[in-house]
Design a protein around this motif. Structure first.
Motif, PDB file in Angstrom:
ATOM      1  N   THR A 118      -5.370   1.292  -7.609  1.00  0.00           N
ATOM      2  CA  THR A 118      -4.549   2.107  -6.731  1.00  0.00           C
ATOM      3  C   THR A 118      -4.743   1.636  -5.290  1.00  0.00           C
ATOM      4  N   PRO A 119      -3.755   1.860  -4.423  1.00  0.00           N
ATOM      5  CA  PRO A 119      -3.913   1.420  -3.030  1.00  0.00           C
ATOM      6  C   PRO A 119      -5.185   1.940  -2.373  1.00  0.00           C
ATOM      7  N   GLN A 120      -5.509   3.212  -2.551  1.00  0.00           N
ATOM      8  CA  GLN A 120      -6.681   3.765  -1.887  1.00  0.00           C
ATOM      9  C   GLN A 120      -7.974   3.174  -2.421  1.00  0.00           C
ATOM     10  N   ASN A 121      -8.040   2.921  -3.725  1.00  0.00           N
ATOM     11  CA  ASN A 121      -9.253   2.312  -4.281  1.00  0.00           C
ATOM     12  C   ASN A 121      -9.418   0.878  -3.805  1.00  0.00           C
ATOM     13  N   LEU A 122      -8.316   0.152  -3.660  1.00  0.00           N
ATOM     14  CA  LEU A 122      -8.410  -1.199  -3.108  1.00  0.00           C
ATOM     15  C   LEU A 122      -8.997  -1.154  -1.703  1.00  0.00           C
ATOM     16  N   TYR A 123      -8.572  -0.180  -0.942  1.00  0.00           N
ATOM     17  CA  TYR A 123      -9.032  -0.063   0.443  1.00  0.00           C
ATOM     18  C   TYR A 123     -10.495   0.369   0.514  1.00  0.00           C
TER      19      TYR A 123
ATOM     20  N   MET B 295       0.812  -1.212   0.000  1.00  0.00           N
ATOM     21  CA  MET B 295       0.000   0.000   0.000  1.00  0.00           C
ATOM     22  C   MET B 295       0.848   1.265   0.000  1.00  0.00           C
ATOM     23  N   THR B 296       2.002   1.218   0.653  1.00  0.00           N
ATOM     24  CA  THR B 296       2.816   2.425   0.781  1.00  0.00           C
ATOM     25  C   THR B 296       3.767   2.633  -0.387  1.00  0.00           C
ATOM     26  N   MET B 297       3.992   1.604  -1.209  1.00  0.00           N
ATOM     27  CA  MET B 297       5.003   1.720  -2.260  1.00  0.00           C
ATOM     28  C   MET B 297       4.422   1.789  -3.668  1.00  0.00           C
ATOM     29  N   GLY B 298       3.353   1.087  -3.939  1.00  0.00           N
ATOM     30  CA  GLY B 298       2.912   0.896  -5.315  1.00  0.00           C
ATOM     31  C   GLY B 298       2.069   2.026  -5.872  1.00  0.00           C
ATOM     32  N   ASP B 299       2.261   2.328  -7.169  1.00  0.00           N
ATOM     33  CA  ASP B 299       1.303   3.167  -7.888  1.00  0.00           C
ATOM     34  C   ASP B 299      -0.017   2.421  -8.006  1.00  0.00           C
ATOM     35  N   ARG B 300       0.103   1.125  -8.318  1.00  0.00           N
ATOM     36  CA  ARG B 300      -1.052   0.225  -8.302  1.00  0.00           C
ATOM     37  C   ARG B 300      -0.635  -1.062  -7.604  1.00  0.00           C
ATOM     38  N   VAL B 301      -1.635  -1.754  -7.091  1.00  0.00           N
ATOM     39  CA  VAL B 301      -1.406  -3.015  -6.388  1.00  0.00           C
ATOM     40  C   VAL B 301      -2.289  -4.085  -7.012  1.00  0.00           C
ATOM     41  N   ALA B 302      -1.687  -5.237  -7.324  1.00  0.00           N
ATOM     42  CA  ALA B 302      -2.434  -6.380  -7.855  1.00  0.00           C
ATOM     43  C   ALA B 302      -2.506  -7.448  -6.767  1.00  0.00           C
ATOM     44  N   VAL B 303      -3.711  -7.825  -6.376  1.00  0.00           N
ATOM     45  CA  VAL B 303      -3.918  -8.795  -5.306  1.00  0.00           C
ATOM     46  C   VAL B 303      -4.194 -10.167  -5.933  1.00  0.00           C
ATOM     47  N   LEU B 304      -3.392 -11.169  -5.545  1.00  0.00           N
ATOM     48  CA  LEU B 304      -3.556 -12.529  -6.056  1.00  0.00           C
ATOM     49  C   LEU B 304      -3.993 -13.470  -4.944  1.00  0.00           C
ATOM     50  N   LYS B 305      -4.741 -14.485  -5.332  1.00  0.00           N
ATOM     51  CA  LYS B 305      -5.144 -15.557  -4.415  1.00  0.00           C
ATOM     52  C   LYS B 305      -5.269 -16.842  -5.223  1.00  0.00           C
ATOM     53  N   ASP B 306      -4.543 -17.868  -4.802  1.00  0.00           N
ATOM     54  CA  ASP B 306      -4.596 -19.178  -5.457  1.00  0.00           C
ATOM     55  C   ASP B 306      -4.338 -19.091  -6.957  1.00  0.00           C
ATOM     56  N   GLY B 307      -3.462 -18.167  -7.362  1.00  0.00           N
ATOM     57  CA  GLY B 307      -3.112 -18.041  -8.775  1.00  0.00           C
ATOM     58  C   GLY B 307      -4.072 -17.221  -9.603  1.00  0.00           C
ATOM     59  N   TYR B 308      -5.116 -16.683  -8.988  1.00  0.00           N
ATOM     60  CA  TYR B 308      -6.098 -15.855  -9.697  1.00  0.00           C
ATOM     61  C   TYR B 308      -5.922 -14.391  -9.287  1.00  0.00           C
TER      62      TYR B 308
END
Length: 395
Positions: A218-223, A199-212
């Motif tokens: 953006t971090p704030q939109n994810l939150y 959250m503190t480093m990325g311009d955007r963050v991609a969240v993965l789970k079980d390979g999907y």
């Protein structure tokens, strides 16, 4: 510099294990993208496929204008920073930083210029004659960064580069890496299991789970706008509180029932989530972030019928805030994060009850273990998810 594009990427191992499923992400030129998720979610595998260290079972990988599926790692114009630094112990800092340039037969004068420039950027000038064993963990990580910088690659790939550092140094180094990436303006793909780091480093963050891929934003939109309960619980610390609940529409608002208690939500919450109109009288999953709970004795301007009655089971004073654990007589919902602590559900066994909620209270609160209190809920910030699909309810 270059874009990095993963287009329908799959990874299937010889034993049939499907590690990555149709992963599609476009990483813009100069962007800092973080891949985050629990252990075993496929984030490091995805990064290694970008680097060419893992073969691609399906889909197309592009770096810049080139399809690189079958191109050797050394020819992909990328530089990788590893978790364990991977420094040569017998070489000086100077030689470690310049080694890749030496292998590429870059002229000595240019090697010297690039190495000293990278050392200046990373504040390593006075350590150039030292061996790695004479350096601290943070200094070794800077050397690893320097080795990547001097190559002037199209993209940086970083695989949990801070995980071997202590907590204080990790905070310092993540700020330095983020600042360095902005200064160099190099496309960067960064892997971590630490969502605060992401959250503190990325311009955007991609969240993965079980390979999907679950969500990339953006971090704030994810939150603020998680797409499902996994993202909702994974992003944020402490994690979002998730409960089984029921919604009942009223004139201009609604009532949310949690166990034997209920809170009112106003028209602003319904206006932001029009699809809630289809859940009248139906079960759903209710999410409440810790900062949206507050001790009623210090809360100001709270609307009526927006508090819950509970008993304090643990108080953690952190100075600037207080983490207060308490019990609600409703079932929690498993977020699906295998690394999360075991979910606790409020139960009654005689007089014993375990906490299933945590609130981030103002330090003015004076609650103590065992207190019976009222907790105000900021209901306009509540999150709602479909009971069966666990997807967010918005429009």
């Amino acid at each position: 510099m270059a874009t990095v594009v993963l287009d329908g990427i799959n990874k299937i191992y010889d034993n049939g294990f499907h590690a990555i499923h149709d992963l599609s992400i476009e990483i813009a030129d100069k962007e800092f993208l973080v891949l985050v998720g629990p252990s075993g979610c496929g984030k490091s595998t995805a990064l290694r496929m970008v680097a060419g260290l893992e073969s691609i079972s399906g889909g197309e990988m592009r770096i810049g204008d080139r399809v690189v599926n079958d191109i050797e790692p050394k020819d992909r114009d990328i530089a990788m920073v590893f978790q364990n630094y991977a420094l040569y112990p017998h070489m000086t800092v100077y030689d470690n930083i310049g080694f890749a340039l030496k292998l590429a037969k870059v002229p000595k004068a240019e090697i010297d210029t690039r190495v000293r420039k990278a050392a200046a950027v990373l504040e390593l000038e006075k350590y150039l004659d030292r061996k790695p064993a004479q350096l601290s963990g943070g200094q070794r990580q800077r050397v690893a960064m320097g080795r990547a910088i001097v190559r002037q690659p199209a993209a940086f790939l970083m695989d949990e580069p801070l995980s071997n550092l202590d907590a204080k140094l990790r905070v310092q180094m993540r700020a330095e890496i983020a600042a360095l990436q902005r200064e160099l303006a190099v496309t960067t793909v960064y892997v971590t299991h630490d969502q605060i780091e992401a959250m503190t480093m990325g311009d955007r963050v991609a969240v993965l789970k079980d390979g999907y891929l679950q969500q990339v934003d953006t971090p704030q939109n994810l939150y603020d706008h998680p797409t499902n309960i996994f993202v909702a619980a994974f992003i944020g610390s402490p994690s979002m509180n998730l409960y089984s609940g029921k919604l009942q529409l009223t004139d201009g608002g609604a009532i949310v029932t949690l166990g034997t208690q209920s809170v009112a939500i106003g028209p602003e919450a319904l206006a932001a989530r029009p699809a809630l109109a289809g859940y009248d009288g139906k079960p759903l999953v209710v999410g409440i972030r810790p900062e949206d709970f507050e001790d009623a004795t210090v809360a100001t301007g709270a609307a009526p019928n927006r508090s819950l009655h509970t008993t304090v089971t643990l108080v953690e004073s952190l100075g600037a805030e207080i983490m207060v654990h308490f019990s609600l007589d409703c079932a929690t919902v498993d977020s699906g994060d295998p690394d999360a602590p075991e979910e606790t559900v409020a139960i009654t066994a005689g007089t014993e009850r375990r906490a299933n909620a945590v609130g981030r209270f103002d330090p003015k609160s004076r609650v103590k273990l065992g207190d019976v209190i009222d907790v105000v809920v900021t209901t306009e910030n509540m999150h709602f998810f479909d009971h069966d699909s666990h997807n967010a309810i918005w429009s």
